[in-house]
Motif scaffolding. Sequence first.
Motif, PDB file in Angstrom:
ATOM      1  N   ASN A  28       0.847  -1.190   0.000  1.00  0.00           N
ATOM      2  CA  ASN A  28       0.000   0.000   0.000  1.00  0.00           C
ATOM      3  C   ASN A  28       0.883   1.240   0.000  1.00  0.00           C
ATOM      4  N   GLY A  29       0.594   2.177  -0.867  1.00  0.00           N
ATOM      5  CA  GLY A  29       1.348   3.417  -0.926  1.00  0.00           C
ATOM      6  C   GLY A  29       2.399   3.458  -2.012  1.00  0.00           C
ATOM      7  N   ASP A  49       3.468   8.672   3.531  1.00  0.00           N
ATOM      8  CA  ASP A  49       2.455   8.651   4.582  1.00  0.00           C
ATOM      9  C   ASP A  49       1.820   7.260   4.728  1.00  0.00           C
ATOM     10  N   GLU A  50       1.991   6.416   3.695  1.00  0.00           N
ATOM     11  CA  GLU A  50       1.375   5.088   3.701  1.00  0.00           C
ATOM     12  C   GLU A  50       2.376   3.961   3.888  1.00  0.00           C
TER      13      GLU A  50
END
Length: 68
Positions: A28-29, A49-50
Motif C-alpha cells: 500500500n502506498g 504517509d502510507e
Amino acid sequence: METVTLNVEGMSCGHCVKAVEGSVGALNGVSTVKVDLENKKVDVEFNQDEVTLDVIKETIDDQGYEVK
C-alpha cells in the motif's frame, strides 16, 4: 510522493525482476516500481504517509536480495 533509487544486489534474471516488482508493487502506498537489472537498481515511487522506505527495503530483502 517520494522517489528513491535503491542499489540491490543478487538480481540476475527476469524472475528476479518479477519478484521485486511484484512484492514491492503490492505494498500500500507504492505507485511505481521499476527494476534496472543491468545496473542493479530499483526505482520506487511511493507515498511516505502510507509506507516507509524501511518497509520497502525489508520487502526486497524478504525476496532474497540485498539492498545496499
